[in-house]
Design an enzyme around this catalytic site. Sequence first.
Site, PDB file in Angstrom:
ATOM      1  N   LEU A  76       0.860  -1.175   0.000  1.00 41.83           N
ATOM      2  CA  LEU A  76       0.000   0.000   0.000  1.00 41.83           C
ATOM      3  C   LEU A  76       0.899   1.227   0.000  1.00 41.83           C
ATOM      4  O   LEU A  76       2.014   1.185   0.531  1.00 41.83           O
ATOM      5  CB  LEU A  76      -0.899   0.031   1.241  1.00 41.83           C
ATOM      6  CG  LEU A  76      -1.991  -1.036   1.381  1.00 41.83           C
ATOM      7  CD1 LEU A  76      -2.723  -0.861   2.708  1.00 41.83           C
ATOM      8  CD2 LEU A  76      -2.967  -0.993   0.223  1.00 41.83           C
ATOM      9  N   ASP A  77       0.403   2.334  -0.571  1.00 43.12           N
ATOM     10  CA  ASP A  77       1.146   3.582  -0.510  1.00 43.12           C
ATOM     11  C   ASP A  77       1.412   3.971   0.937  1.00 43.12           C
ATOM     12  O   ASP A  77       0.627   3.647   1.835  1.00 43.12           O
ATOM     13  CB  ASP A  77       0.359   4.715  -1.177  1.00 43.12           C
ATOM     14  CG  ASP A  77       0.256   4.567  -2.684  1.00 43.12           C
ATOM     15  OD1 ASP A  77       1.027   3.788  -3.257  1.00 43.12           O
ATOM     16  OD2 ASP A  77      -0.619   5.244  -3.266  1.00 43.12           O
ATOM     17  N   MET A  78       2.469   4.709   1.165  1.00 38.90           N
ATOM     18  CA  MET A  78       2.805   5.176   2.504  1.00 38.90           C
ATOM     19  C   MET A  78       1.635   5.913   3.164  1.00 38.90           C
ATOM     20  O   MET A  78       1.356   5.737   4.358  1.00 38.90           O
ATOM     21  CB  MET A  78       4.019   6.103   2.431  1.00 38.90           C
ATOM     22  CG  MET A  78       4.474   6.673   3.760  1.00 38.90           C
ATOM     23  SD  MET A  78       5.963   7.687   3.534  1.00 38.90           S
ATOM     24  CE  MET A  78       6.307   8.180   5.231  1.00 38.90           C
TER      25      MET A  78
END
Length: 237
Positions: A76-78
Amino acid sequence: MPISIETVNQLNSQESQYDSEFFKQFAADITVYEDDDILLVDKPAGLLSIDGKDLKVSLLSRLEKANPDIKLIHRLDMDTSGLMIFAKNKPAQTHISKQFIERIPQKEYQAVVMGTLAVPGKKGEINIPVRYEPTIKPKHVADPDWKKHALTHYEVLHHELREGKAVTRVALHPITGRSHQLRVHMQHLGHVIIGDPIYAEGEALSIAPRLNLHAHKLRLKHPTMNTWMAWESEVPF
């Protein structure tokens, strides 16, 4: 927004001072489900999925310190929070990774976007390729001429007000898994996700303290039992 090297060094130094009990407690606090083959966790926003080039603080590295057998499957994106699945052995990793390649898992995100998007119950799709644009890194852009397609299904849940501004809560179902796909697709639709430090500007950025994007539901086949399993994470915004 890029993190300064001073902040990176500070975070790396702080991480190196934590003991094994910290990492075990961290893993326990975010665990949604665990058995001999898989680990489901609720990833906090603001934490990398894997170590970066400079920043050595991530969900994977923390989980590995609690259990060295943990194996990455997806990311997942940060700035995104929510459900992530990890394997606890190589066969499970291979099995579930193949499911992701074949687009078997069913994923649902929730997001809050700027403005009034259609009417509640409205369903649609965004079918336009997304690619990395090095001239404005770390941004990605919608590019109809790009070779790899990107497809997102969406459903309007309801309209809300945030600080007196109209926003819309949507359910997002990514069919493909391109980097920044949901963020770019909603921006392309004209309704950027609020609180997005990369794509939102002005009120759309300031109206929320974090990116309002959460991996809400995940459904896939268990790697050894071969039965469908489903999990849900409460949306924190």
